[in-house]
Design a protein around this motif. Sequence first.
Motif, mmCIF file in Angstrom:
data_model
loop_
_atom_site.group_PDB
_atom_site.id
_atom_site.type_symbol
_atom_site.label_atom_id
_atom_site.label_comp_id
_atom_site.label_asym_id
_atom_site.label_seq_id
_atom_site.Cartn_x
_atom_site.Cartn_y
_atom_site.Cartn_z
ATOM 1 N N GLY A 15 0.788 -1.215 0.000
ATOM 2 C CA GLY A 15 0.000 0.000 0.000
ATOM 3 C C GLY A 15 0.824 1.272 0.000
ATOM 4 N N GLY A 16 2.110 1.135 0.204
ATOM 5 C CA GLY A 16 2.990 2.285 0.232
ATOM 6 C C GLY A 16 3.411 2.742 -1.147
ATOM 7 N N SER A 17 4.300 3.725 -1.167
ATOM 8 C CA SER A 17 4.740 4.329 -2.417
ATOM 9 C C SER A 17 6.249 4.462 -2.470
ATOM 10 N N LEU A 18 6.768 4.422 -3.677
ATOM 11 C CA LEU A 18 8.168 4.695 -3.953
ATOM 12 C C LEU A 18 8.262 5.467 -5.255
ATOM 13 N N ARG A 19 9.301 6.263 -5.368
ATOM 14 C CA ARG A 19 9.568 6.988 -6.599
ATOM 15 C C ARG A 19 10.975 6.651 -7.070
ATOM 16 N N LEU A 20 11.065 5.996 -8.214
ATOM 17 C CA LEU A 20 12.344 5.641 -8.795
ATOM 18 C C LEU A 20 12.793 6.718 -9.770
ATOM 19 N N SER A 21 14.093 6.931 -9.812
ATOM 20 C CA SER A 21 14.673 7.882 -10.744
ATOM 21 C C SER A 21 15.753 7.197 -11.554
ATOM 22 N N CYS A 22 15.909 7.622 -12.783
ATOM 23 C CA CYS A 22 16.962 7.119 -13.654
ATOM 24 C C CYS A 22 17.589 8.302 -14.358
ATOM 25 N N ALA A 23 18.842 8.552 -14.052
ATOM 26 C CA ALA A 23 19.574 9.656 -14.651
ATOM 27 C C ALA A 23 20.445 9.137 -15.784
ATOM 28 N N GLN A 81 6.798 6.723 -10.600
ATOM 29 C CA GLN A 81 6.069 6.865 -9.351
ATOM 30 C C GLN A 81 5.229 5.628 -9.145
ATOM 31 N N MET A 82 5.442 4.945 -8.043
ATOM 32 C CA MET A 82 4.757 3.696 -7.758
ATOM 33 C C MET A 82 3.910 3.870 -6.507
ATOM 34 N N ASN A 83 2.612 3.752 -6.672
ATOM 35 C CA ASN A 83 1.669 3.865 -5.570
ATOM 36 C C ASN A 83 0.930 2.550 -5.371
ATOM 37 N N SER A 84 0.315 2.423 -4.218
ATOM 38 C CA SER A 84 -0.465 1.228 -3.887
ATOM 39 C C SER A 84 0.314 -0.041 -4.171
ATOM 40 N N LEU A 85 1.532 -0.073 -3.696
ATOM 41 C CA LEU A 85 2.421 -1.187 -3.988
ATOM 42 C C LEU A 85 1.923 -2.489 -3.382
ATOM 43 N N LYS A 86 2.160 -3.562 -4.119
ATOM 44 C CA LYS A 86 1.767 -4.902 -3.717
ATOM 45 C C LYS A 86 3.003 -5.783 -3.597
ATOM 46 N N PRO A 87 2.927 -6.851 -2.812
ATOM 47 C CA PRO A 87 4.072 -7.760 -2.714
ATOM 48 C C PRO A 87 4.543 -8.276 -4.073
ATOM 49 N N GLU A 88 3.631 -8.468 -5.004
ATOM 50 C CA GLU A 88 4.001 -8.961 -6.321
ATOM 51 C C GLU A 88 4.749 -7.935 -7.166
ATOM 52 N N ASP A 89 4.851 -6.701 -6.682
ATOM 53 C CA ASP A 89 5.667 -5.700 -7.347
ATOM 54 C C ASP A 89 7.144 -5.843 -7.006
ATOM 55 N N THR A 90 7.453 -6.712 -6.074
ATOM 56 C CA THR A 90 8.830 -6.917 -5.650
ATOM 57 C C THR A 90 9.700 -7.403 -6.805
ATOM 58 N N GLY A 91 10.884 -6.840 -6.909
ATOM 59 C CA GLY A 91 11.817 -7.261 -7.930
ATOM 60 C C GLY A 91 12.911 -6.235 -8.127
ATOM 61 N N VAL A 92 13.798 -6.539 -9.039
ATOM 62 C CA VAL A 92 14.831 -5.593 -9.429
ATOM 63 C C VAL A 92 14.307 -4.785 -10.606
ATOM 64 N N TYR A 93 14.322 -3.486 -10.462
ATOM 65 C CA TYR A 93 13.815 -2.590 -11.489
ATOM 66 C C TYR A 93 14.976 -2.006 -12.277
ATOM 67 N N TYR A 94 14.888 -2.129 -13.588
ATOM 68 C CA TYR A 94 15.941 -1.682 -14.481
ATOM 69 C C TYR A 94 15.462 -0.542 -15.366
ATOM 70 N N CYS A 95 16.296 0.448 -15.493
ATOM 71 C CA CYS A 95 16.044 1.550 -16.410
ATOM 72 C C CYS A 95 16.569 1.179 -17.788
#
Length: 116
Positions: A15-23, A81-95
């Motif tokens: 249910g939480g949120s994270l914001r990923l950035s890629c420069a 921007q990732m909102n309403s996060l779920k356990p299935e969103d878990t993983g390594v995120y690549y830009c």
Amino acid sequence: QVQLVESGGGLVQPGGSLRLSCAASESAFIIYTMGWYRQAPGKQRELVATIGRIGSTNYADSVKGRFTISRDNTKNTVYLQMNSLKPEDTGVYYCNAQHLMRGDYWGQGTQVTVSS
């Protein structure tokens, strides 16, 4: 040639949120289609979202309505921007940066863990 550096990953509760950035280091950033991909343990890497040169977006069905991809061409940066996060969103995120002629470039990845 093109260097991509992700940041913003971490541990968050469902249910939480994270914001990923890629420069991106590439000064011609505006000509690249940018995207976020993720890979969960034991699963194939999958597309999360992409954003084109003029701002057109594409999302995986699993994240529609919850995630938003955006880009700031003055900073050579793409965000997720990732909102309403779920356990299935878990993983390594690549830009990812894709150029029609130059090909694909990838960041090192950032871990996102959604757990209580």
